[in-house]
Design an enzyme around this catalytic site. Structure first.
Site, PDB file in Angstrom:
ATOM      1  N   LYS A  62     -18.922  25.337   0.009  1.00 56.02           N
ATOM      2  CA  LYS A  62     -18.102  25.980  -1.045  1.00 56.02           C
ATOM      3  C   LYS A  62     -18.898  26.004  -2.353  1.00 56.02           C
ATOM      4  CE  LYS A  62     -13.945  26.203   1.201  1.00 56.02           C
ATOM      5  NZ  LYS A  62     -14.253  25.455   2.407  1.00 56.02           N
ATOM      6  N   SER A 100      -7.129  29.181   2.365  1.00 52.34           N
ATOM      7  CA  SER A 100      -5.967  28.919   3.209  1.00 52.34           C
ATOM      8  C   SER A 100      -4.824  28.201   2.492  1.00 52.34           C
ATOM      9  CB  SER A 100      -6.396  28.081   4.421  1.00 52.34           C
ATOM     10  OG  SER A 100      -7.029  26.884   4.000  1.00 52.34           O
ATOM     11  N   LYS A 160     -18.775  23.704  11.806  1.00 56.44           N
ATOM     12  CA  LYS A 160     -18.752  23.798  10.349  1.00 56.44           C
ATOM     13  C   LYS A 160     -18.853  22.386   9.784  1.00 56.44           C
ATOM     14  CE  LYS A 160     -14.835  24.757   7.997  1.00 56.44           C
ATOM     15  NZ  LYS A 160     -14.768  23.784   6.893  1.00 56.44           N
ATOM     16  N   GLY A 193      -9.930  22.604  12.735  1.00 58.73           N
ATOM     17  CA  GLY A 193     -10.364  21.259  12.381  1.00 58.73           C
ATOM     18  C   GLY A 193      -9.515  20.202  13.034  1.00 58.73           C
ATOM     19  N   ARG A 194      -8.693  19.553  12.184  1.00 60.13           N
ATOM     20  CA  ARG A 194      -7.955  18.381  12.642  1.00 60.13           C
ATOM     21  C   ARG A 194      -7.190  18.569  13.947  1.00 60.13           C
ATOM     22  NH1 ARG A 194      -5.084  17.829   6.920  1.00 60.13           N
ATOM     23  NH2 ARG A 194      -6.210  19.774   6.507  1.00 60.13           N
ATOM     24  N   ALA A 215     -20.441  26.796  -5.759  1.00 59.50           N
ATOM     25  CA  ALA A 215     -19.888  27.533  -6.903  1.00 59.50           C
ATOM     26  C   ALA A 215     -20.576  27.035  -8.164  1.00 59.50           C
ATOM     27  CB  ALA A 215     -18.379  27.323  -6.980  1.00 59.50           C
ATOM     28  N   ASP A 245     -14.935  17.798   9.706  1.00 65.10           N
ATOM     29  CA  ASP A 245     -14.641  16.876   8.608  1.00 65.10           C
ATOM     30  C   ASP A 245     -14.086  15.578   9.168  1.00 65.10           C
ATOM     31  OD1 ASP A 245     -15.537  18.486   6.584  1.00 65.10           O
ATOM     32  OD2 ASP A 245     -13.591  19.410   6.224  1.00 65.10           O
TER      33      ASP A 245
END
Lengths: 206, 206
Positions: free
Chosen positions: B59, B112, B34, B185-186, B61, B9
């Site tokens: 995600k 998370s 990812k 990630g970060r 939905a 991201d």
């Protein structure tokens, strides 16, 4: 103007040309256009070309940090997110960001497909309570009018309602059950005569 | 190779250049990457340039029709969807489509962030039951190891686990609680020395 939010999900193989053609034909007759991922991933810069209200139907359901990252990269008048992702470090952050950007936030409190009964519909009242904290409007289905009527009873502000047409609910049915706007997709956008479709149904709606 | 799925991201203002630079640096050392909406909306054609495993963190939905429409427009080895949306005319249709495209399907059974406790975590066991019907793997958080351990007890296949680093869980903690891959990630992607980050943590993991 008809109380219709046109769902601009393009058929397989189609994209923005298809969508912008429809916008041109319908924009003076409808409340606005709902744009989802299938169109956005074909070129988000084209959002600028929709000269009408845009509801970004992202069905956001991620941590707040990521939802903020997504909407900061898009243009729209409103965005749709899922209630089930919860308030803490999720919708509370999204709400901050939508407020800052002068976007409205609509929460899904029930969906139009059958699977909505498996988990989502068990929380409808709790989702409405959450909507009071963060949302300008909610999404509730035309395919289950008992749920829609329940939402109308507890939620005083805007309700937008999917499920009209291809998914089985007849035009006007959600409006009569209390929705403010009906979301119409395939039945309208793939009709040979979209304007005729609107006129024949929505002129006799109220 | 470290059991790490790198979350690509991009920070505000950044996009594919930032991401592809990281792929180049890390691809021989990690299991895969990812990719979520913030990057995809900056140009999905760039997915072709990731010469490693790609997990599309969408995600998802939505109703089955729309989820199918989305993934038919993207390239990836696996896709992440929410269990919450249910099986009927939702995940059952997505599953058909992922199978046809030889994509794996991972279901979110817990998240998370703190808000996951409000609704999602009340259904973890039901979500795992659903995962048996449709999923190749599940997503469960490193930030609440009790939940992760519970998922490991009931789910024999792949578990991928977010929450390492910026969200508070230390590297290796999810692996020790039973996850197969940690999503980082970060903490990794914004480190001055991403390779050094991996080596210093994951060399001593097991």
């Amino acid at each position: 103007m008809y109380p219709v939010l046109v769902s601009l999900d393009p058929p397989p193989g189609k994209g923005w040309n298809w969508a912008l053609e429809l916008v041109k034909k319908l924009k003076d007759k409808v409340w606005g256009f709902k744009v989802g991922w299938p169109l956005i991933i074909e070129g988000k810069e084209n959002l600028e070309k929709i000269d009408s209200r845009i509801v970004l139907d992202l069905k956001l359901a991620d941590i707040g940090y990521t939802m903020r990252n997504v909407i900061s990269r898009l243009r729209g008048d409103a965005v749709i997110a899922h209630a089930f992702v919860g308030y803490q470090t999720a919708l509370e952050i999204l709400r901050e960001e939508t407020a800052k950007r002068d976007m409205e936030l609509y929460l899904v409190v029930s969906m139009s497909h059958r699977g909505s009964k498996e988990f989502i519909d068990r929380h409808v009242k709790e989702f409405i309570k959450l909507a009071y904290l963060v949302a300008d409007g909610v999404v509730a289905p035309a395919t289950r009018l008992d749920v829609l009527r329940l939402v109308r009873r507890y939620w005083p502000k805007t309700i937008i309602s999917p499920g009209i047409g291809a998914q089985g609910a007849p035009p006007c049915s959600a409006l009569r059950a209390g929705a403010n706007l009906e979301i119409v997709g395939r039945a309208l956008t793939r009709s040979d005569d979209p304007l005729g479709f609107l006129e024949s149904y929505y002129a006799q709606c109220s």
